[in-house]
Design a protein around this motif. Structure first.
Motif, mmCIF file in Angstrom:
data_model
loop_
_atom_site.group_PDB
_atom_site.id
_atom_site.type_symbol
_atom_site.label_atom_id
_atom_site.label_comp_id
_atom_site.label_asym_id
_atom_site.label_seq_id
_atom_site.Cartn_x
_atom_site.Cartn_y
_atom_site.Cartn_z
ATOM 1 N N SER A 1 4.630 -11.361 -1.852
ATOM 2 C CA SER A 1 3.659 -10.646 -2.923
ATOM 3 C C SER A 1 3.919 -9.183 -2.709
ATOM 4 O O SER A 1 3.451 -8.794 -1.659
ATOM 5 C CB SER A 1 2.329 -10.809 -3.069
ATOM 6 N N PHE A 2 4.516 -8.613 -3.477
ATOM 7 C CA PHE A 2 4.541 -6.980 -3.177
ATOM 8 C C PHE A 2 3.159 -6.443 -3.475
ATOM 9 O O PHE A 2 2.986 -5.398 -2.721
ATOM 10 C CB PHE A 2 5.410 -6.476 -4.647
ATOM 11 N N LEU A 3 2.534 -6.856 -4.288
ATOM 12 C CA LEU A 3 1.052 -6.323 -4.391
ATOM 13 C C LEU A 3 0.410 -6.551 -3.146
ATOM 14 O O LEU A 3 -0.274 -5.834 -2.556
ATOM 15 C CB LEU A 3 0.416 -6.929 -5.633
ATOM 16 N N GLU B 1 1.328 -4.175 -0.628
ATOM 17 C CA GLU B 1 1.055 -2.872 -0.614
ATOM 18 C C GLU B 1 -0.632 -2.629 -0.514
ATOM 19 O O GLU B 1 -1.232 -1.876 0.172
ATOM 20 C CB GLU B 1 1.137 -2.400 -2.311
ATOM 21 N N THR C 1 12.242 -7.601 -13.343
ATOM 22 C CA THR C 1 11.203 -6.941 -12.314
ATOM 23 C C THR C 1 9.939 -8.053 -12.362
ATOM 24 O O THR C 1 9.515 -8.712 -13.443
ATOM 25 C CB THR C 1 10.566 -5.598 -12.687
ATOM 26 N N ASP C 2 9.526 -8.164 -11.044
ATOM 27 C CA ASP C 2 8.366 -9.198 -10.803
ATOM 28 C C ASP C 2 7.650 -8.575 -9.592
ATOM 29 O O ASP C 2 8.450 -7.877 -8.713
ATOM 30 C CB ASP C 2 8.889 -10.665 -10.578
ATOM 31 N N GLU C 3 6.529 -9.076 -9.548
ATOM 32 C CA GLU C 3 5.738 -8.655 -8.072
ATOM 33 C C GLU C 3 6.266 -9.753 -6.981
ATOM 34 O O GLU C 3 5.741 -9.289 -5.836
ATOM 35 C CB GLU C 3 4.487 -8.569 -8.173
ATOM 36 N N SER C 4 6.959 -10.905 -7.309
ATOM 37 C CA SER C 4 7.364 -11.831 -6.406
ATOM 38 C C SER C 4 8.598 -11.701 -6.073
ATOM 39 O O SER C 4 9.658 -11.523 -6.881
ATOM 40 C CB SER C 4 7.018 -13.303 -7.239
ATOM 41 N N VAL D 1 11.804 -5.633 -7.315
ATOM 42 C CA VAL D 1 10.349 -6.095 -6.886
ATOM 43 C C VAL D 1 9.502 -4.887 -6.853
ATOM 44 O O VAL D 1 9.700 -3.970 -6.389
ATOM 45 C CB VAL D 1 10.679 -6.683 -5.525
ATOM 46 N N GLY D 2 8.165 -5.233 -7.813
ATOM 47 C CA GLY D 2 7.410 -3.765 -8.097
ATOM 48 C C GLY D 2 6.206 -4.326 -8.578
ATOM 49 O O GLY D 2 5.711 -5.469 -8.858
ATOM 50 N N ASP D 3 5.170 -3.551 -8.929
ATOM 51 C CA ASP D 3 3.935 -3.494 -9.517
ATOM 52 C C ASP D 3 4.311 -3.004 -11.011
ATOM 53 O O ASP D 3 4.272 -2.078 -11.491
ATOM 54 C CB ASP D 3 2.927 -2.619 -9.025
ATOM 55 N N THR E 1 -3.747 -7.989 -14.820
ATOM 56 C CA THR E 1 -2.374 -8.165 -14.775
ATOM 57 C C THR E 1 -1.751 -7.765 -16.287
ATOM 58 O O THR E 1 -1.033 -6.995 -16.420
ATOM 59 C CB THR E 1 -1.659 -9.352 -14.262
#
Length: 381
Positions: A75-77, A80, A267-270, A294-296, A325
């Motif tokens: 998880s990017f989130l 972070e 784009t995805d947070e995974s 990959v990002g928010d 989300t």
């Protein structure tokens, strides 16, 4: 959160003052308390897998015996959140090593802590990738809420690493204890999984899909995406298209095939999802240009730079049901879209996304619907 090594202030990411969801649960507390009570030797290489918001690794970083704990996350989130929580609790950035599920794990692991994920496939992939680094004296402890730990979970630990048992439940949390067996003949890692899409779903009919472990509906086309594929917009005039929350990239690949002049951003947070989307795109020799990020949501995408956003928003954060989300995706899409640009959304009918879209965009149009799903369009005025 109270830990054996002091109090921690923790939040999820992105931080929101009205978010009532905690950045830890009873299983994190149970795991850390167990390590302290057992006097576990933490002076070697300590690895946490699936530490959702950094609670475990932040606590471990403050332990006097732990040198540089390693966190592995999809998880990017979550990553972070870990950075923010480390800073919040006075831990220097270099005191923890942050890895993703796509990175090579440490060559030797002395203590392996596993927060059981929602996806059994992701757990399988991670245990198989980590197994060569585990030795007969490695301390392996899993953690999760009772509702997350099943017979199949225990069987997987036993099949990949060695004999496994569970603890008593405490505050609806449970621990998993596994003793590594060096003589165990481990199975081959079945991930990533590749399959062929069915006919009758537009441009991607009969095309190849590549799924890394943990991506939603990894072994088949989910019914929501199938419905969306039958009602995608004509994007021939679009110059920049975003597959937001791309998963395995099927939707964005479909748009790239029908709009070869467009640049498609997946784009995805995974980290697993973006790797899947890139593999799917490349497996089909799609013309044109694509970017994989990959990002928010759409953070970092310039305002007014996008013509079309396609989105199937999740309504869960791990085990919690939340619309946070979706809100972030919708507001981010409005900012990123140029005037006249469109957001197309597929979702379960009962989620009422049309109400949210009207609040964010001032408009919402029903494109298609069946008893379970709707496809909605909102236009940036």
């Amino acid at each position: 959160m109270t830990t054996p090594w002091g109090e921690l202030g923790l939040t999820r990411f992105p931080e929101h003052p009205r978010d009532r969801l905690r950045a830890w649960d009873a299983s994190d507390e149970y795991l850390l308390r167990h390590l302290a009570e057992q006097g576990t030797d933490l002076s070697g290489t300590v690895v946490t897998v699936g530490d959702r918001w950094g609670a475990q690794v932040t606590a471990l970083a403050r332990h006097p015996s732990v040198r540089v704990p390693v966190q592995i996350t999809d998880s990017f989130l979550g990553q972070e959140a870990t950075r923010a929580n480390l800073a919040r609790n006075g831990v220097e950035p270099g005191a923890v090593r942050l890895l993703t599920t796509r990175d090579a794990p440490p060559g030797r692991i002395d203590v392996l802590l596993v927060r059981v994920p929602k996806s059994l496939a992701l757990l399988e992939d991670q245990l198989l990738r980590l197994a060569p680094s585990v030795h007969e004296n490695t301390v392996v402890v899993g953690a999760g809420m009772v509702k997350e730990i099943h017979t199949s979970t225990l069987a997987l630990f036993e099949r990949v690493l060695g004999p496994t048992r569970t603890s008593q439940a405490v505050r609806k949390a449970r621990l998993i204890f596994c003793v590594p067996d060096a003589s165990l003949e481990r199975p081959e890692n079945p991930w990533p999984y590749t399959y062929t899409l069915p006919e009758g779903i537009g441009a991607v009919s009969g095309r190849t899909v590549v799924n890394h472990a943990g991506v939603f509906c990894a072994d088949r086309l989910d019914i929501g995406t199938r419905f969306f594929l039958g009602h995608l917009p004509d994007g021939r005039d679009a110059r920049r298209v975003v597959d937001l929350g791309c998963g395995n990239g099927v939707v964005g690949t479909a748009m790239a095939l029908t709009s070869p002049g467009a640049e498609v951003l997946f784009t995805d947070e995974s980290f697993q999802a973006v790797a899947s989307a890139e593999a799917t795109y490349k497996a089909n020799d799609v013309p044109g240009h694509a970017e994989f990020r990959v990002g928010d949501a759409l953070a970092g995408v310039p305002a007014g730079s996008v013509d079309l956003v396609l989105n199937n928003p999740p309504f869960h954060s791990h085990q919690a049901t939340t619309d946070a989300t979706a809100w972030r995706m919708f507001t981010g899409a409005r900012r990123a879209l140029r005037p006249g640009g469109e957001l197309w959304v597929v979702g379960n009918r009962h989620l009422g996304y049309h109400v949210k879209l009207r609040r964010v965009f001032g408009n919402s149009q029903l494109v298609a619907g069946d008893p379970k799903f709707v496809v909605l369009k909102a236009v940036r005025r």
